[in-house]
Design a protein around this motif. Sequence first.
Motif: not given
Length: 613
Positions: A83-92, A122-133, A151-153
Amino acid sequence: MAEIVYAKIHPAIGIARVGNSTQNDGFYLGPQVTEPASQAPGYYRDNSGALKREVAQFRIYGYDAQGQVVGELTMDERTRIRWTVELANHKAAWYNFELALDIPEAATAPPSTRRNADVALTERHKLSITPGPRTIDTPASAGPEYRFDGGSFMGMAVGLGELRTDPAGRLLVFGGQGQSGSYLNKAPYTFANNDSWYDDTGDGPVTAELELDGKTIAVAPAWVVVAPPNYGPQQKSVRTMYALMTDLAIQAGQLPPPSRPSFSRDILPILKALCDLQWMNAGFAAGFGYGMPQHFLDPRYLGQLADPSESFAELRRTVFHSFRDPGQEEVSMALWPWVYGDAMNVPMPKIPNAMNALTATQLALLGQWAEGNFDADYDPHYRPPASIDEVPLAQQPAMLDQAALEFCIADAFHPGCEMTWPVRHATLYQEPYRWRHRAANNPEPDYGTTLTPAMALSCNGPLYGQSPGSITRWMAIPWQTDTASCRSGYDRDYDPYLPTFWPARVPNQVLSEDNYLKVINQDLPRSERLAAYHHRSDWDRTLGVGKDAQLAAMVSHFDRQGIVEARPGVTDDPDFPPLMQVEDRGGTDLSAQERHDTDKAMRQVLRSRRSPS
């Protein structure tokens, strides 16, 4: 097993929900049948009172060349599952929610500009929480290596949940623990678009690699959505997410239209949902509650509704004509269901989208029922399967798909609880109830500083293949501020309780535990018991007084809000039902002055916006 030529993951869309329990067993599985048995009081909390997380369980079923279910595939000496799952949060990092962009009113709504617009490109990627699969391939597994950490915000570490497997190797997806905050330590100030804030909801693809006796078998992927808690676990919306997606598939030609309604499967669930909302909203209690004029579940009344004879033709027609028909551009708040729509405002505009309606398929089935053209299959002694193990194997995949979505709302997409307006577009789907996945080598384009309706709905827009975080990014940030803001009866001159937002997930007025104990106490005068039964307490009374205080309280103490759970009622009594639904905790009722001050503050805030939630 030699007959299996392909496999699918079910449910196609799984729902997990956040909770703040930190105990290892502080979770429960989400619904796997459409009418699950009610749980004992306290089931949804751990022994400290914290809310358990709702976990999405995924299974793999093998199919033969004719598309028939052969069997469920679990991990054993013959079957390898990875099984592989990838969760992310791009709300901000996404766009502000102002209004659903696929309705006409969006053309005159405020533009959907970027959230946190002051953060440099150049900094907007820091608004996304992307811990990876994360990948898991052994049964009965759990541990830190399967957590969505990393992941970090804006430099703050944020976890989005974890994976586990059960002893058979079925996948368990856990969401976050309800953590929300501001990297600038700002207070929340609005229902949906709080800049500098994050939460730990999310979504993403669920995939599996499958080998059966050394042979690789293709597996259709699924998706998981991590949503807010379910404060009404027994409740369904009158228009569920499953009903919406079924109608969408029918309109798109992916499913055949039903030729003849079943009373039990197609009509009764609509009527039952109206009645069950008596435990979530005082207006529904007065209209559809136990002993009230439209209590469809009264055995005598239900028997008449289930009778296709001419004797009750006019009764069926009067019920049918009480439902709102969008095709007639009806704008009355008095028509059913008494639920706000996508374009709700204060004061209420005289436009059809201001109020919710059933799907075209539901209305068509009700129309046939009204004419007596339906299968009279109601059996008062029928008991639906209480667990997935009681469902015949061939029906299990469809049941899992349906059960997960039956407990998601398709009320006002403003923006909603679990997901919002993009899911009503067929371009999202590779087949009914199963979303398309965006290929990793086909990244989404940058839509610029403003997302217009034209761009959102274009062939190069976001309504096609989805990437991790693409579903929940449209939702409120943080989810707590929307849950704390959306209630009922905004126009007190019309009705203090109706219409309402999302009563199936976010209660409005509830039967408190104190009043429940009075109701079942047969030593009390009957008049006192009746008064206690008919009194509904404001669910949000625990949040305090004033908008700012309520938003902050919901962020910090969302577990203090009551869960509406089933409890024994009073048997053989015409005034009290044998089963009741009761708020498991809550404060004392606000005083009349406190309630007035709170209502006034909320109405002032709502009127300051183009469209309230």
